[in-house]
Design a protein around this motif. Structure first.
Motif, PDB file in Angstrom:
ATOM      1  N   PRO A 132      23.479  -7.167  -8.966  1.00 41.73           N
ATOM      2  CA  PRO A 132      23.976  -8.539  -8.787  1.00 41.73           C
ATOM      3  C   PRO A 132      23.092  -9.273  -7.784  1.00 41.73           C
ATOM      4  CG  PRO A 132      25.765  -6.948  -8.643  1.00 41.73           C
ATOM      5  CD  PRO A 132      24.490  -6.154  -8.637  1.00 41.73           C
ATOM      6  N   PRO A 133      23.007 -10.588  -7.895  1.00 40.26           N
ATOM      7  CA  PRO A 133      22.116 -11.349  -7.009  1.00 40.26           C
ATOM      8  C   PRO A 133      22.320 -11.080  -5.529  1.00 40.26           C
ATOM      9  CG  PRO A 133      22.928 -12.752  -8.772  1.00 40.26           C
ATOM     10  CD  PRO A 133      23.659 -11.455  -8.902  1.00 40.26           C
ATOM     11  N   ALA A 134      23.559 -10.951  -5.103  1.00 37.59           N
ATOM     12  CA  ALA A 134      23.822 -10.743  -3.675  1.00 37.59           C
ATOM     13  C   ALA A 134      23.220  -9.429  -3.192  1.00 37.59           C
ATOM     14  CB  ALA A 134      25.322 -10.780  -3.402  1.00 37.59           C
ATOM     15  N   GLN A 135      23.383  -8.370  -3.985  1.00 33.00           N
ATOM     16  CA  GLN A 135      22.837  -7.069  -3.592  1.00 33.00           C
ATOM     17  C   GLN A 135      21.316  -7.061  -3.669  1.00 33.00           C
ATOM     18  OE1 GLN A 135      24.693  -3.713  -5.555  1.00 33.00           O
ATOM     19  NE2 GLN A 135      26.719  -4.673  -5.501  1.00 33.00           N
TER      20      GLN A 135
ATOM     21  N   LEU B 165       0.820  -1.208   0.000  1.00 32.21           N
ATOM     22  CA  LEU B 165       0.000   0.000   0.000  1.00 32.21           C
ATOM     23  C   LEU B 165       0.858   1.264   0.000  1.00 32.21           C
ATOM     24  CD1 LEU B 165      -2.819  -0.903   2.575  1.00 32.21           C
ATOM     25  CD2 LEU B 165      -2.891  -1.064   0.074  1.00 32.21           C
ATOM     26  N   LEU B 166       1.975   1.224   0.709  1.00 29.96           N
ATOM     27  CA  LEU B 166       2.842   2.401   0.814  1.00 29.96           C
ATOM     28  C   LEU B 166       3.785   2.545  -0.378  1.00 29.96           C
ATOM     29  CD1 LEU B 166       3.787   2.278   4.624  1.00 29.96           C
ATOM     30  CD2 LEU B 166       2.067   3.711   3.507  1.00 29.96           C
ATOM     31  N   GLY B 167       3.783   1.559  -1.266  1.00 31.03           N
ATOM     32  CA  GLY B 167       4.660   1.616  -2.432  1.00 31.03           C
ATOM     33  C   GLY B 167       6.080   1.168  -2.161  1.00 31.03           C
ATOM     34  N   ILE B 168       6.334   0.662  -0.969  1.00 31.94           N
ATOM     35  CA  ILE B 168       7.691   0.258  -0.598  1.00 31.94           C
ATOM     36  C   ILE B 168       8.129  -0.962  -1.399  1.00 31.94           C
ATOM     37  CG2 ILE B 168       9.146  -0.604   1.281  1.00 31.94           C
ATOM     38  CD1 ILE B 168       7.339   1.008   3.204  1.00 31.94           C
ATOM     39  N   SER B 169       7.245  -1.961  -1.485  1.00 35.93           N
ATOM     40  CA  SER B 169       7.599  -3.184  -2.217  1.00 35.93           C
ATOM     41  C   SER B 169       7.929  -2.880  -3.672  1.00 35.93           C
ATOM     42  CB  SER B 169       6.442  -4.190  -2.139  1.00 35.93           C
ATOM     43  OG  SER B 169       6.208  -4.598  -0.817  1.00 35.93           O
ATOM     44  N   GLY B 170       7.133  -2.026  -4.302  1.00 33.14           N
ATOM     45  CA  GLY B 170       7.386  -1.670  -5.685  1.00 33.14           C
ATOM     46  C   GLY B 170       8.715  -0.968  -5.876  1.00 33.14           C
ATOM     47  N   GLU B 171       9.056  -0.087  -4.953  1.00 33.39           N
ATOM     48  CA  GLU B 171      10.333   0.630  -5.033  1.00 33.39           C
ATOM     49  C   GLU B 171      11.504  -0.328  -4.863  1.00 33.39           C
ATOM     50  OE1 GLU B 171      11.078   3.797  -5.778  1.00 33.39           O
ATOM     51  OE2 GLU B 171       8.954   4.052  -6.270  1.00 33.39           O
ATOM     52  N   VAL B 172      11.358  -1.279  -3.945  1.00 29.17           N
ATOM     53  CA  VAL B 172      12.435  -2.242  -3.728  1.00 29.17           C
ATOM     54  C   VAL B 172      12.634  -3.109  -4.960  1.00 29.17           C
ATOM     55  CG1 VAL B 172      13.106  -4.304  -2.421  1.00 29.17           C
ATOM     56  CG2 VAL B 172      12.276  -2.284  -1.219  1.00 29.17           C
ATOM     57  N   HIS B 173      11.538  -3.615  -5.526  1.00 29.93           N
ATOM     58  CA  HIS B 173      11.659  -4.457  -6.707  1.00 29.93           C
ATOM     59  C   HIS B 173      12.243  -3.671  -7.878  1.00 29.93           C
ATOM     60  CE1 HIS B 173       8.306  -7.139  -4.892  1.00 29.93           C
ATOM     61  NE2 HIS B 173       9.494  -7.550  -4.519  1.00 29.93           N
ATOM     62  N   LYS B 174      11.896  -2.409  -7.971  1.00 28.13           N
ATOM     63  CA  LYS B 174      12.469  -1.570  -9.025  1.00 28.13           C
ATOM     64  C   LYS B 174      13.960  -1.382  -8.816  1.00 28.13           C
ATOM     65  CE  LYS B 174      11.963   3.028 -11.133  1.00 28.13           C
ATOM     66  NZ  LYS B 174      11.209   4.314 -11.081  1.00 28.13           N
ATOM     67  N   ALA B 175      14.349  -1.164  -7.560  1.00 26.28           N
ATOM     68  CA  ALA B 175      15.765  -0.971  -7.247  1.00 26.28           C
ATOM     69  C   ALA B 175      16.591  -2.224  -7.485  1.00 26.28           C
ATOM     70  CB  ALA B 175      15.914  -0.513  -5.794  1.00 26.28           C
ATOM     71  N   GLN B 176      15.944  -3.390  -7.422  1.00 23.26           N
ATOM     72  CA  GLN B 176      16.664  -4.650  -7.602  1.00 23.26           C
ATOM     73  C   GLN B 176      17.021  -4.919  -9.061  1.00 23.26           C
ATOM     74  OE1 GLN B 176      13.738  -7.154  -5.606  1.00 23.26           O
ATOM     75  NE2 GLN B 176      15.240  -7.686  -4.036  1.00 23.26           N
ATOM     76  N   GLN B 177      16.352  -4.240  -9.967  1.00 21.16           N
ATOM     77  CA  GLN B 177      16.586  -4.499 -11.383  1.00 21.16           C
ATOM     78  C   GLN B 177      18.041  -4.189 -11.747  1.00 21.16           C
ATOM     79  OE1 GLN B 177      13.978  -5.946 -13.018  1.00 21.16           O
ATOM     80  NE2 GLN B 177      13.065  -5.747 -10.984  1.00 21.16           N
ATOM     81  N   GLY B 178      18.706  -5.169 -12.330  1.00 21.02           N
ATOM     82  CA  GLY B 178      20.072  -4.965 -12.779  1.00 21.02           C
ATOM     83  C   GLY B 178      21.129  -5.139 -11.714  1.00 21.02           C
TER      84      GLY B 178
END
Length: 249
Positions: free
Chosen positions: A189-192, A174-187
């Protein structure tokens, strides 16, 4: 935990007596492994990819109408879960209102063995989960027996923590946190990318703590040993711990 004679939520959807459609096409184990590794390499949450693949599989509605009859213990657990869900609703309505926002209550689905969600087909072995696609929390109540016997995390407050944690993921959506995290994960490395997922899980734990604090303040629900139960559950089955184990295995 004191939970009897309190409000129960109307947002519980009981699917225990019906079978969830099962995929008629299955990917082999090697294919699933390769897809999962590829998703992690490109910073994509593997659950999203597998969910999409599962949704694309041909579905056959279950022809077996279960004759499931909940035991007295199972029915009591269902009532307990509905009270805990109501407590999360009270807490998050208040906290959202304080910030000038409106809280949208999630549904909680009780299922047995397997279930269909907007995130794909799920087996009970996966444990409780939240699906942002339909904004529902899913749980097979048999998980609570596993929590006690396999993870050595007994107690009703530990069981309540599980629900509050999954509702925490709903709050993140609801707060948009999950979407921001998934967006930040794009590209990344797997560990990060995995580190961000762990932080997301730890924040859901924090949100579960907010539920406990405000519910105790308003309703005096805690009994001796309850906090230790919740901490033990968080340590034993927290998603952040499971993800860390997967990263090092």
């Amino acid at each position: 935990m004191k939970w009897r004679n309190r409000r129960a939520s109307n947002n519980v959807e009981d699917r225990r007596a019906s079978g969830g459609g099962r995929p008629t096409k299955k990917l082999g184990g090697i294919s699933v492994l390769l897809i999962t590794l590829g998703a992690m390499y490109f910073g994509v949450d593997p659950k999203i990819i597998l969910g999409l693949l599962d949704n694309s599989a041909t579905q056959s509605p279950s022809t077996q109408q279960s004759s499931y009859q909940p035991s007295a213990e199972q029915q009591q657990l269902a009532e307990f879960v509905s009270v805990v869900l109501a407590d999360t609703e009270d807490t998050w309505h208040m906290l959202f209102q304080q910030q000038g926002m409106r809280y949208q209550e999630p549904k909680l689905v009780l299922f047995s063995n397997s279930v269909r969600s907007a995130c794909g087909h799920a087996e009970a072995a996966m444990g409780p989960f939240y699906c942002p696609g339909d904004q529902k929390v899913y749980i097979d109540l048999g998980f609570y027996q596993q929590l006690k016997t396999q993870h050595n995390a007994p107690g009703d407050f530990a069981q309540a923590y599980v629900i509050a944690h999954e509702v925490g993921h709903h709050v993140q959506t609801l707060l948009g946190i999950s979407g921001e995290v998934h967006k930040a994960q794009q590209g990344l490395p797997p560990a990060q990318a995995n580190q961000l997922s762990v932080k997301l899980e730890l924040q859901a734990d924090c949100f579960a703590g907010l539920w406990a604090h405000h519910t105790e303040k308003a309703k005096s629900i805690l009994e001796q040993g309850d906090i230790a139960e919740a901490l033990n559950a968080a340590s034993a089955i927290g998603d952040d711990r499971l993800q860390k184990q997967a990263q090092t295995s």
